[in-house]
Enzyme design. Structure first.
Site, mmCIF file in Angstrom:
data_model
loop_
_atom_site.group_PDB
_atom_site.id
_atom_site.type_symbol
_atom_site.label_atom_id
_atom_site.label_comp_id
_atom_site.label_asym_id
_atom_site.label_seq_id
_atom_site.Cartn_x
_atom_site.Cartn_y
_atom_site.Cartn_z
ATOM 1 N N VAL A 209 0.933 -1.109 0.031
ATOM 2 C CA VAL A 209 0.067 0.047 -0.099
ATOM 3 C C VAL A 209 1.027 1.187 -0.104
ATOM 4 O O VAL A 209 2.110 1.337 0.554
ATOM 5 C CB VAL A 209 -0.958 0.123 1.233
ATOM 6 C CG1 VAL A 209 -0.131 -0.079 2.492
ATOM 7 C CG2 VAL A 209 -1.986 0.951 1.128
ATOM 8 N N ASP B 60 -1.246 -5.445 7.988
ATOM 9 C CA ASP B 60 0.161 -5.261 7.820
ATOM 10 C C ASP B 60 0.249 -3.691 7.119
ATOM 11 O O ASP B 60 -0.099 -3.373 6.195
ATOM 12 C CB ASP B 60 0.929 -6.160 7.053
ATOM 13 C CG ASP B 60 2.339 -5.993 7.267
ATOM 14 O OD1 ASP B 60 3.062 -6.564 7.626
ATOM 15 O OD2 ASP B 60 2.942 -4.758 6.656
ATOM 16 N N ARG C 107 2.531 -2.196 5.884
ATOM 17 C CA ARG C 107 3.279 -2.107 4.583
ATOM 18 C C ARG C 107 2.426 -2.870 3.422
ATOM 19 O O ARG C 107 2.925 -2.668 2.429
ATOM 20 C CB ARG C 107 4.914 -2.863 4.602
ATOM 21 C CG ARG C 107 5.668 -1.919 5.382
ATOM 22 C CD ARG C 107 7.049 -2.662 5.866
ATOM 23 N NE ARG C 107 7.708 -1.638 6.435
ATOM 24 C CZ ARG C 107 8.712 -0.759 6.077
ATOM 25 N NH1 ARG C 107 8.827 -0.770 4.883
ATOM 26 N NH2 ARG C 107 9.572 -0.118 6.819
ATOM 27 N N GLU C 108 1.794 -3.687 3.905
ATOM 28 C CA GLU C 108 1.113 -4.630 2.735
ATOM 29 C C GLU C 108 -0.323 -4.121 2.531
ATOM 30 O O GLU C 108 -0.244 -3.303 1.562
ATOM 31 C CB GLU C 108 0.918 -6.068 3.295
ATOM 32 C CG GLU C 108 2.264 -6.705 3.424
ATOM 33 C CD GLU C 108 2.292 -8.048 3.954
ATOM 34 O OE1 GLU C 108 1.224 -8.762 3.698
ATOM 35 O OE2 GLU C 108 3.394 -8.333 4.635
ATOM 36 N N LEU C 109 -1.392 -4.090 3.290
ATOM 37 C CA LEU C 109 -2.551 -3.433 2.822
ATOM 38 C C LEU C 109 -3.021 -2.254 3.743
ATOM 39 O O LEU C 109 -3.745 -1.656 3.481
ATOM 40 C CB LEU C 109 -3.804 -4.425 2.839
ATOM 41 C CG LEU C 109 -3.299 -5.799 1.813
ATOM 42 C CD1 LEU C 109 -4.488 -6.783 2.204
ATOM 43 C CD2 LEU C 109 -3.630 -5.071 0.381
#
Lengths: 336, 626
Positions: free
Chosen positions: A100, A140, A142-144
């Site tokens: 993201v 997360d 950094r992820e979603l």
């Protein structure tokens, strides 16, 4: 030295998995078993048929939709499929994934394929179910960088989706748990039977001679000590650099490099990672948790040095790599 | 409002009682044994899974299991079954269960971690154990190759510090040490023993020790590798044994038993509690039944009191009826008294008239008799003088003839004088006249008395055949005092005899005629009395040419006590009684009146007297003229 093998074929033949293609793979095992007796006493087992998993096709379909849904990310940019592309071996081909808000991840994205066969999820095994894995990826930063409250608020405006959830999950409807289950169901369905599976099921002609030799070497050198079982890995932890310190040599140790230690906080778990599945390994470069190794040959070298603590001839390594390419998934004719 | 509140309260209390009952019933619902059975079966299954797990670990250790998939299956089982088990634990509201579950979970997690460790060590151990014989073999081959080549080289190469013999003996020793080490290590692997381990370590130290003359590079690398792997074996073997020992010590079975016992205990506690609730339910039910019985008793009581109230009410009604009857009787009595008084008033009027009628003939009978009485002196004198003459004439003169003659003459003159006076005054005819008058007067009185008798019919039966025309005659005679100054026109038709109470019909006639006369003036008053036969009997009309009745009063004239006369002149009961009498005779009375022209009362009477009216009539007559 050997040149990289014709890895290209695997990518070309890798199926764009979808629900109806998966049905084809369900018949795969059956069609082979007619041919000959499965091999016994092998440290690696063939993938089960999708049918035997008894998954709900409706949940798979729903999960497939969600898998591509960018509403799962805070800035509506990223979906599961962003880092787990079905055309890139279930990963993204990057050293570190882009999450993201274009954030760079800290670890190499593992393949989504056959992830249901792994005993735990993530490199450090912090999730013991795909459902929990979904939850962690969603949250997360950094992820979603999402949360269930916001996500449900957004998704609940999608009347069609809500209705579909109500139909597939009559008791829960659209809920965090049902979303997790749908996504997990879809992931469990993503099995990639390979020529090697056919070989294990008794099709002696499924592997080329070199590949067979490679398999023998794979066993003889002890690769199979960790890369065994149905997923050729994915059922145990191992310390990275057990016979020779990997990180001392590489340098720049990050938190992610600590592996399982981040979960257990035990000294013995430092640099311990889940042994990754070698299925589709030829399609999922770069390699290892840090994505620092670009080729399969180099990866095999790293393994020999740091894990096996032995040397091997270039020929042997080439044959082993040849064997590893036979682990890429293949499709059969889709039956109506 | 208060009643509504009370009802609301009653409803609330009822609902509350029922809710308590329901809650108690719920509390005594048979315990869901499927839950505990499920838990028990799950725990049994877990025990089985654990036992299989142990077996698989051993199989992996011994190399019977070719991979670790079997060792991970308990994770799948847990993933599948843990939620249900945890749900059961969370549902069981017992800290003992929660604690036991936590301990079991901790034990399982310990074991999972230990197994993960075991897999790591086992894989490494297997590889190294498997590789070492090969590595040692490779070393041997390398040594042989080096020795052979060195032997050929050594002849040419005299610059070597060590003699070829010493060099080769070193290598031979190295090979021997490596072989011994391998043997001892394999022995150690089969039967871990500290002594062997020490020996292996010693041998490894020997191998690792830099020789006086360095090995060829290839051999040194091989030796390093062998040492590395051998140390790995030692280390991993020891850790594996420790891990396996630890795995063995993980008290999963004990924890399962503990949790099962806790569940059992809580189940038994629940059973016990349920039993208590059951007793409570029985007690409560009994209480409710008692309450119900009380309520029914209360209802029955209230019904009974209602019955009593009803009976009382009936009694009251009867009393009231009696009172009302008495009042009615009183009313009737007073009505009769009123009627009586009206009758007495009429009678008084009549008596006044009759007295006046009788008074006139009586006066002149009396006057005649008084005159006669006065005349009787003259008659008496005549009789006495005549008698004296007769005596003189017939008796022998006792003396003087002359005197006698004289006396005789004198006497004769006296008689003559009286007698001529009689003739002269026509006394005899006067007396006769007086007597005639007296007789006439008495005759008149006798007639009045006779009329009175006719009018009241005192000598007749109460109900009798009656000629209304005669009734009118006698009434007019009775009422002569009233009617004598009015012109009475009679148009009496050939009416049939009717059965009736003559005295009452006479009363009706008298009343109507009296009213008609009073409505008219002396000079111009004409009262017309008409009788005519009708289909049922006859009709009597009494008309006058008086001032008429005001239309406003027409509807009231038959009401009792309604009168337009001055106070004291009328009771207001006359027409009321007239109407009643007519109705009781089965007839009807109507009135036509035009203001300033006159009034006409029409009485219609049936020929036959209705028998059922006899009673009322007799009642009426009780206060009548009797």
């Amino acid at each position: 030295m050997f040149t990289p093998l014709d890895c290209g074929w695997g990518r070309q033949r890798l199926p764009i998995f979808s629900a109806h293609l998966l049905l084809g793979s369900m018949f795969f095992a059956a069609s082979v078993s007619v041919a000959a007796e499965p091999l016994v006493g092998e440290p690696i087992s063939p993938l089960p048929s999708l049918e035997s998993l008894q998954l709900d096709p409706k949940k798979i379909k729903l999960g497939e939709r969600l898998f591509q849904d960018t509403r799962f990310s805070k800035d509506n940019s990223t979906a599961c499929i962003s880092c787990h592309s079905l055309s890139k071996g279930g990963a993204d081909g990057r050293k570190n994934s882009i999450g993201v808000r274009q954030q760079v991840g800290v670890i190499n994205a593992p393949s989504i394929f056959n992830s249901g066969m792994n005993f735990r999820q993530f490199w450090d095994g912090r999730s013991d179910s795909l459902e929990d894995q979904v939850d962690k990826v969603v949250h997360d930063a950094r992820e979603l960088d999402m949360n269930w409250g916001d996500l449900l608020t957004i998704l609940s405006t999608d009347a069609a989706l809500v209705a579909e959830f109500k139909a597939v999950y009559p008791q829960e409807g659209l809920q965090a748990t049902s979303i997790q289950n749908a996504l997990a169901s879809y992931q469990r369905s993503l099995l990639t039977p390979s020529r090697f599976d056919r070989y294990l099921l008794g099709d002696a002609k499924a592997l080329e001679e070199d590949e067979l030799k490679g398999y023998q070497l794979f066993k003889d050198y002890g690769c199979v000590a960790c890369h065994q079982g149905v997923n050729i890995g994915g059922n145990m932890f191992q310390k990275f650099g057990v016979m020779d310190d990997y990180f001392a040599k590489r340098g720049g140790v990050s938190t992610a490099d600590l592996g399982r230690f981040n979960v257990t906080q035990q000294e013995a778990d430092k640099h311990v990672f889940k042994v990754p599945s070698l299925r589709n390994v030829a399609l999922t470069a770069p390699y290892f948790h840090d994505g620092m190794t670009d080729t399969l040959d180099a990866a095999v070298d790293v393994m020999f040095r740091h894990q096996l603590g032995r040397t091997a001839s270039a020929t042997d390594k080439r044959l082993i790599v040849k064997f590893l390419t036979s682990l890429s998934g293949e499709t059969t004719e889709v039956k109506p | 409002m208060k009643r509504i509140l009370r009802r609301l309260l009653l409803v609330l209390v009822s609902v509350g009682l029922i809710a308590i009952l329901w809650a108690l019933v719920q509390k005594t619902q048979s315990i869901d044994t499927t839950a505990i059975q499920q838990v028990n079966s799950q725990l049994r299954e877990l025990k089985q899974v654990d036992a299989t797990w142990n077996l698989d670990i051993l199989r992996s250790k011994m190399g019977i299991n070719k991979n670790y998939d079997q060792v991970t299956t308990p994770l799948q089982w847990l993933q599948k079954n843990q939620p249900a088990l945890m749900a059961a634990v969370n549902q069981a509201d017992a800290s003992g269960i929660k604690q036991a579950a936590d301990e079991l979970r901790a034990a399982i997690n310990d074991k999972i971690n230990l197994v993960d460790r075991f897999k790591m060590q086992n894989a490494l151990l297997k590889n190294s154990l498997r590789f070492l014989p090969t590595a040692v073999g490779q070393l041997r081959d390398q040594i042989v190759a080096v020795t052979l080549s060195d032997a050929s080289i050594g002849i040419n190469n005299t610059g070597q510090t060590a003699t070829p013999n010493a060099f080769s003996s070193n290598l031979t020793k190295l090979e021997a040490t490596a072989n011994e080490m391998l043997t001892e290590l394999l022995k150690y692997n089969l039967a871990p023993d500290e002594a062997i381990k020490t020996r292996v370590e010693g041998l490894l130290d020997n191998l690792a020790a830099q020789p006086s003359t360095s090995y060829p590079e290839q051999i040194q690398a091989q030796v390093d590798m062998i040492v590395n792997h051998a140390r790995t074996v030692l280390k991993q073997k020891e850790s594996e044994d420790q891990v396996l020992a630890s795995i063995e010590q993980v008290p999963i079975t004990a924890r399962i038993d503990q949790l099962a016992a806790q569940f059992e205990q809580s189940f038994e506690a629940a059973l016990k509690e349920k039993e208590q609730w059951r007793i409570a339910l029985i007690a409560y039910s009994a209480g409710l039944l008692l309450l119900l019985a009380l309520a029914m008793l209360a209802v029955w009581r209230s019904y009974r009191s209602l019955d009593q109230a009803n009976a009382f009410l009936e009694q009251r009604v009867a009393e009231r009826t009696r009172d009302l009857s008495a009042a009615l009787a009183n009313l009737r009595e007073s009505q009769l008294q009123l009627i009586q008084s009206e009758k007495m008033a009429s009678l008084g009027q009549m008596v006044a008239g009759i007295a006046h009628e009788i008074n006139t003939p009586l006066a002149y009978v009396k006057g005649g008799l008084e005159i006669l009485s006065a005349r009787m002196e003259d008659v008496d004198a005549l009789v006495n003088e005549t008698s004296g003459l007769m005596n003189l004439m017939t008796e022998e003169p006792a003396g003087d003839e002359a005197s006698h003659e004289q006396q005789l003459a004198e006497q004769f003159a006296t008689v003559q004088e009286i007698s001529s006076a009689f003739v002269e005054t026509e006394a005899i005819s006067e007396i006769n006249g007086l007597l005639d008058d007296g007789l006439h007067g008495i005759g008149q009185i006798a007639e009045i008395v006779s009329n009175l008798k006719d009018f009241s019919r005192l000598d007749r039966a109460k109900v009798a055949e009656f000629n209304v025309n005669e009734g009118i005659e006698s009434t007019l005679k009775i009422a002569r005092n009233i009617v004598k100054h009015r012109r009475i026109e009679q148009q009496l038709g050939a009416v049939p005899l009717i059965m009736c109470s003559p005295s009452q019909i006479n009363q009706v006639l008298l009343n109507l005629i009296n009213n008609a006369c009073q409505a008219t003036t002396e000079e111009t008053g004409v009262v017309t009395i008409v009788t005519r036969p009708t289909e049922q009997g006859l009709a009597i009309e009494v008309k006058d040419n008086g001032q008429g009745i005001h239309p406003d009063h027409l509807s009231q004239i038959f009401d009792p006590f309604f009168t337009t006369k001055k106070v004291g002149e009328g009771t207001g009961l006359g027409l009321s009684i007239v109407q009643r009498i007519v109705k009781e005779h089965g007839g009807k009375i109507t009135v036509d009146s035009v203001l300033g022209v006159g009034t006409c009362f029409t009485v219609e009477l049936p020929r036959e007297y209705q028998a059922h009216r006899e009673q009322e009539l007799s009642e009426l007559n009780q206060g009548g003229i009797t």
